[in-house]
Design a protein around this motif. Sequence first.
Motif, short mmCIF file in Angstrom:
data_model
loop_
_atom_site.label_atom_id
_atom_site.label_comp_id
_atom_site.label_asym_id
_atom_site.label_seq_id
_atom_site.Cartn_x
_atom_site.Cartn_y
_atom_site.Cartn_z
N MET A 5 0.84 -1.20 0.00
CA MET A 5 0.00 0.00 0.00
C MET A 5 0.87 1.26 0.00
SD MET A 5 -2.84 1.48 -0.30
CE MET A 5 -4.04 0.18 -0.16
N GLU A 6 1.96 1.24 0.76
CA GLU A 6 2.86 2.40 0.77
C GLU A 6 3.48 2.63 -0.61
OE1 GLU A 6 4.38 2.44 5.40
OE2 GLU A 6 5.32 1.04 4.00
N ILE A 7 3.85 1.56 -1.29
CA ILE A 7 4.39 1.68 -2.65
C ILE A 7 3.33 2.24 -3.58
CG2 ILE A 7 5.31 0.41 -4.64
CD1 ILE A 7 6.62 -1.52 -2.56
N ALA A 8 2.12 1.70 -3.48
CA ALA A 8 1.02 2.20 -4.31
C ALA A 8 0.76 3.68 -4.04
CB ALA A 8 -0.25 1.38 -4.06
N GLN A 9 0.84 4.09 -2.78
CA GLN A 9 0.62 5.49 -2.44
C GLN A 9 1.72 6.39 -3.00
OE1 GLN A 9 0.26 4.89 1.79
NE2 GLN A 9 -1.99 4.81 1.70
N THR A 15 1.96 9.99 -9.91
CA THR A 15 1.20 9.93 -11.16
C THR A 15 -0.19 10.53 -11.07
OG1 THR A 15 0.27 7.76 -10.64
CG2 THR A 15 2.39 7.80 -11.82
N LYS A 16 -0.61 10.86 -9.87
CA LYS A 16 -1.98 11.34 -9.62
C LYS A 16 -3.01 10.26 -9.94
CE LYS A 16 -0.33 15.47 -8.76
NZ LYS A 16 0.91 15.25 -8.08
N ASP A 74 10.35 11.28 -15.14
CA ASP A 74 9.63 12.29 -15.91
C ASP A 74 8.46 11.56 -16.56
OD1 ASP A 74 8.62 14.08 -17.74
OD2 ASP A 74 10.57 14.58 -18.63
N LEU A 75 7.26 11.81 -16.10
CA LEU A 75 6.11 11.06 -16.58
C LEU A 75 5.89 11.22 -18.08
CD1 LEU A 75 3.58 11.69 -13.68
CD2 LEU A 75 5.11 9.75 -14.04
#
Length: 81
Positions: A5-9, A15-16, A74-75
């Motif tokens: 969950m921390e990684i996902a957050q 990435t928003k 850089d997205l």
Amino acid sequence: IYTRMEIAQMISAKTKGKIINVPRIMVEPGLLFLKFIDGDAQAKLDYFNYVSTNDMIAPQYGKLSLRDYIQQFDLNQLPHG
């Protein structure tokens, strides 16, 4: 050490993107059904389900934290699916 969950957050913050929690009671029957339609896809989704619901621990390596590593992207340079 980060939980899934921390990684996902961290990724969501960069990435928003939205984090969606799917109850296991919905995932397991879907995987079982998919097994009869496409065993290869089912195996891949079953693996994805496992790694996205279990915390993995790896040895520390490198000089950047995972948070710093994610922030450096850089997205606009990442491939879009």
